[in-house]
Design a protein around this motif. Structure first.
Motif, short mmCIF file in Angstrom:
data_model
loop_
_atom_site.label_atom_id
_atom_site.label_comp_id
_atom_site.label_asym_id
_atom_site.label_seq_id
_atom_site.Cartn_x
_atom_site.Cartn_y
_atom_site.Cartn_z
N ALA A 67 -7.21 6.14 8.52
CA ALA A 67 -7.34 4.93 9.26
C ALA A 67 -8.86 4.98 9.88
CB ALA A 67 -6.34 4.97 10.42
N GLU A 68 -8.77 3.68 10.22
CA GLU A 68 -10.55 3.42 10.76
C GLU A 68 -10.36 4.13 12.30
OE1 GLU A 68 -12.04 -0.54 10.58
OE2 GLU A 68 -10.75 -0.98 9.00
N PHE A 184 -15.55 7.07 9.44
CA PHE A 184 -16.18 6.02 9.68
C PHE A 184 -16.57 5.10 8.56
CE2 PHE A 184 -20.44 3.96 10.44
CZ PHE A 184 -20.31 3.00 11.42
N TRP A 185 -16.96 5.59 7.52
CA TRP A 185 -17.67 4.92 6.17
C TRP A 185 -16.66 4.67 5.22
CZ3 TRP A 185 -22.08 2.69 5.25
CH2 TRP A 185 -23.11 3.02 5.91
N TYR A 186 -15.21 5.10 5.46
CA TYR A 186 -14.16 4.95 4.53
C TYR A 186 -13.86 3.40 4.10
CZ TYR A 186 -10.05 5.66 1.62
OH TYR A 186 -9.38 5.61 0.86
N LYS A 201 -6.55 2.68 -6.57
CA LYS A 201 -7.23 2.23 -5.65
C LYS A 201 -7.46 2.97 -4.39
CE LYS A 201 -7.32 -1.89 -8.19
NZ LYS A 201 -8.64 -2.04 -8.86
N ASN A 202 -7.02 4.41 -4.38
CA ASN A 202 -7.25 5.09 -3.39
C ASN A 202 -8.26 6.04 -3.60
OD1 ASN A 202 -6.34 7.18 -1.45
ND2 ASN A 202 -4.24 6.93 -1.58
N PHE A 203 -9.42 5.83 -2.67
CA PHE A 203 -10.43 6.50 -2.92
C PHE A 203 -10.39 8.10 -2.31
CE2 PHE A 203 -14.59 8.08 -1.10
CZ PHE A 203 -15.23 8.23 -2.51
N HIS A 204 -9.52 7.78 -1.09
CA HIS A 204 -9.21 9.21 -0.44
C HIS A 204 -8.55 10.28 -1.39
CE1 HIS A 204 -8.85 11.96 2.97
NE2 HIS A 204 -7.48 12.03 2.92
N GLU A 278 -3.30 5.32 7.77
CA GLU A 278 -2.94 4.02 7.99
C GLU A 278 -1.47 3.80 7.86
OE1 GLU A 278 -4.71 1.97 4.68
OE2 GLU A 278 -6.72 1.88 5.90
N GLN A 279 -0.76 4.96 7.29
CA GLN A 279 0.78 4.91 7.28
C GLN A 279 1.51 5.36 8.55
OE1 GLN A 279 1.83 7.25 3.69
NE2 GLN A 279 0.40 5.69 2.23
#
Length: 279
Positions: A67-68, A184-186, A201-204, A278-279
């Motif tokens: 999450a941001e 922060f940069w995510y 699409k999931n960079f993490h 985010e979940q």
């Protein structure tokens, strides 16, 4: 399989100190010199970002995306305007600013994202690297000559010692600082990853997969034997030579350095997996 390895150790410091980089294994079809000459890394081609094709995309296990930050330290710049700030943040991961001469000033986020994507397959980018190429030589010792006349070399202890500084820099990165910068940069990292046109699409999840690729590198006991059929050295053992470039790196930096790198990667992976999602 020649060139500099030190670059890729420094690349590990990127994307909150979890991105890898290693790209020195390009083998050229050039005549074998009569007397082995120092092997230096060819200058990288920076004409455009080298992106993997979607059909080459590996299957990556899903992971909850970060999450941001609730209280970001500053406003996140647009991707096209992010080079200066992204580079400064990467450099800040070394307390003495040692990374200032190593990190490229252009397309910083996009190039590191492309490097991560390549690392998810255990492969290496051969152009448009996110770091400045360093002149370096591989340190080997003559071991023996086979019956067929092929000379056998072995990686020397001096070769491993050349990588102690980048390994030390990587090990000394503050994990909390690195992970906070990553969080922060995510959004921009995810945006750049989406530009690759991949199914995933999931960079993490890609970052964690890249870390797992490095951690999966085998530990090789005994001297590392090399041959030199062309201008660059190759592993004498065909099983080693056929391994992904990321695994080759972890072998060629030496067992002690590899152990320190893996220890730090496990620490970073644990912190990344504990980020608010985010979940």
């Amino acid at each position: 399989m020649g060139g500099s390895i030190k670059d890729w150790l420094i690349a590990l410091l990127v994307v909150a100190a979890v991105v890898f980089g290693i790209y020195w294994f390009a083998v050229r079809d050039t005549p074998e010199p009569e007397v082995p000459a120092p092997v230096t890394e060819p200058a990288p081609d920076t004409s455009s970002v080298d992106l993997d094709k979607p059909e080459d995309e590996p299957v990556i296990p899903p992971a909850p995306e970060p999450a941001e930050p609730k209280d970001p330290p500053r406003q996140l710049p647009a991707l096209n305007d992010s080079d200066s700030e992204a580079r400064k943040d990467i450099i800040s991961l070394s307390s003495d600013g040692a990374l200032a001469n190593w990190i490229v000033p252009d397309e910083v986020v996009r190039k590191w994202v492309a490097a991560v994507n390549t690392a998810t397959k255990g492969d290496l980018m051969h152009k448009n690297r996110p770091f400045n190429n360093l002149k370096d030589t591989l340190v080997v010792k003559d071991l023996e000559t086979r019956d067929d006349g092929q000379k056998i070399y072995v990686l020397s202890q001096e070769n491993y010692q050349r990588y102690e500084q980048p390994v030390r820099l990587f090990a000394m990165v503050d994990t909390d600082t690195a992970v906070n910068l990553y969080q922060f940069w995510y959004p921009r990292l995810k945006q750049a990853y989406g530009e690759l046109g991949l199914k995933n699409k999931n960079f993490h999840a890609a970052v964690l997969a890249a870390i797992d690729q490095a951690l999966a590198a085998p530990e090789v006991e005994g001297p590392i034997k090399l041959v030199r059929p062309t201008v660059y050295y190759k592993f004498e053992d065909e099983k080693l030579e056929k391994m992904p470039g990321l695994h080759k790196l972890m072998i060629r930096i030496g067992p002690d350095n590899a152990a320190r790198v893996k220890e730090k990667l496990r620490e970073l992976k644990a912190a990344l997996q504990n980020l608010p999602s985010e979940q």
